[in-house]
Enzyme design. Structure first.
Site, mmCIF file in Angstrom:
data_model
loop_
_atom_site.group_PDB
_atom_site.id
_atom_site.type_symbol
_atom_site.label_atom_id
_atom_site.label_comp_id
_atom_site.label_asym_id
_atom_site.label_seq_id
_atom_site.Cartn_x
_atom_site.Cartn_y
_atom_site.Cartn_z
ATOM 1 N N SER A 161 11.774 8.555 5.391
ATOM 2 C CA SER A 161 11.869 7.873 4.105
ATOM 3 C C SER A 161 11.028 8.611 3.054
ATOM 4 O O SER A 161 11.249 9.799 2.834
ATOM 5 C CB SER A 161 11.457 6.410 4.266
ATOM 6 O OG SER A 161 11.831 5.646 3.148
ATOM 7 N N ASP A 166 22.647 2.923 5.176
ATOM 8 C CA ASP A 166 21.427 3.270 4.452
ATOM 9 C C ASP A 166 21.799 3.746 3.054
ATOM 10 O O ASP A 166 22.650 4.632 2.902
ATOM 11 C CB ASP A 166 20.685 4.377 5.214
ATOM 12 C CG ASP A 166 19.403 4.822 4.531
ATOM 13 O OD1 ASP A 166 18.918 4.113 3.622
ATOM 14 O OD2 ASP A 166 18.874 5.883 4.917
ATOM 15 N N HIS A 189 18.233 1.913 7.524
ATOM 16 C CA HIS A 189 16.946 2.424 7.059
ATOM 17 C C HIS A 189 15.798 1.609 7.666
ATOM 18 O O HIS A 189 15.803 0.401 7.582
ATOM 19 C CB HIS A 189 16.898 2.357 5.531
ATOM 20 C CG HIS A 189 15.814 3.201 4.936
ATOM 21 N ND1 HIS A 189 16.039 4.507 4.547
ATOM 22 C CD2 HIS A 189 14.518 2.949 4.682
ATOM 23 C CE1 HIS A 189 14.908 5.012 4.074
ATOM 24 N NE2 HIS A 189 13.976 4.083 4.147
#
Length: 298
Positions: free
Chosen positions: A115, A268, A298
């Site tokens: 991320s 995601d 995610h």
């Protein structure tokens, strides 16, 4: 999790040039120098810690028989951008220079992050790609990275706009919190009002739904063009910097990147950013391994 005793690992809390790190060293003696992993945790630059990534760092150290350095960069907004990128860069350079102290081969060090940790990983590798005074990073691993803040209406943004944990709206909200900006800017940024036509034209060759494979564009509808707002643009200049949007780095920088592994997830909002970066790297003759998790989020 605190750094409990581990039967397979020595775990130490240290500082690398003032940056907090936790290092995981396999207890078993090695006949040769080990691989090294700099791990940069996710959390939008405002959440997460060494402690919250304790399990995954132990797992990487054990399973790959590597020395893992987990970077405990200070969080925004209390520590203002770009402190996070700078601390990740400082810790990485320190480890590259001192690797042999920890039984690590300096030519076999990778940088890895998920991320926003993937954003910082990409930025670190872009900064160090052409440095000749330190060992070259062997590879970068980007796990569903955030890579651009120009277009929040790519196919994956539309498809996964309301997916739990990281929705389209939350993505922009967290970016604004990270940069210590007024969150009322969220709606115009989601609409694209922060991007002047000149910048849209300049970066269309890199950030464009046409570059995404058709299999990922089912149901995609091109967004309605919106009016540019100079006021919003002025407020969020940082969004156009490669430290926030690594996809905007020039080709001269991208061609100097190490071998890359990119992990994307189907459910995601950030999926397409990984796909676009993959294409950019390949266009610049960087070797890319791509793993796509069809049921991943995610």
């Amino acid at each position: 999790l605190p750094a409990y005793r581990d039967s397979q690992l020595f775990i130490k809390d240290l500082h690398f040039d003032g940056v907090p790190v936790r290092i995981y060293l396999p207890r078993e003696p090695s006949a040769s120098k080990r691989r090294g992993v700099v791990f940069i945790h996710g959390g939008c630059g405002i959440f997460g810690s060494i402690r919250s990534y304790e399990r995954i760092c132990r797992y990487i150290a054990r399973k790959s028989d590597s020395v893992v350095v987990s970077v405990g960069y200070h969080l925004a907004p209390e520590h203002r951008y770009p402190a996070q990128t700078l601390e990740c860069l400082t810790a990485t350079v320190h480890f590259l220079k001192t690797a042999e102290t920890y039984g690590v081969d300096p030519a076999r060090i990778i940088v890895c992050g998920d991320s926003a940790g993937g954003t910082f990983t990409a930025s670190v590798c872009q900064e160090l790609g052409h440095r000749t005074d330190i060992p070259r990073i062997r590879a970068q691993v980007l796990i569903y990275p955030f890579l651009q803040a120009l277009n929040f209406n790519l196919p994956s943004h539309q498809k996964n706009a309301a997916v739990a944990f990281l929705s389209q709206e939350r993505t922009v909200h967290f970016i604004l919190k990270y940069l210590n900006k007024d969150c009322s800017l969220k709606e115009p940024i989601l609409a694209g009002s922060h991007v002047p036509e000149s910048i849209n034209l300049k970066y269309r060759k890199w950030i464009n739904p046409d570059l995404i494979p058709d299999v990922f564009k089912l149901g995609y509808k091109p967004p309605v063009p919106t009016l540019f707002s100079p006021q919003v643009h002025e407020e969020v200049q940082e969004l156009f910097e490669p430290w926030v949007s690594p996809l905007l780095a020039e080709d001269a920088v991208v061609c100097g990147l190490p071998d890359t592994c990119i992990v994307t997830c189907e459910h995601d909002v950030l999926r397409d950013e990984g796909l676009l970066y993959k294409k950019r790297l390949e266009d610049n003759n960087v070797r890319v391994t791509w793993h796509h998790m069809e049921k991943g989020f995610h």
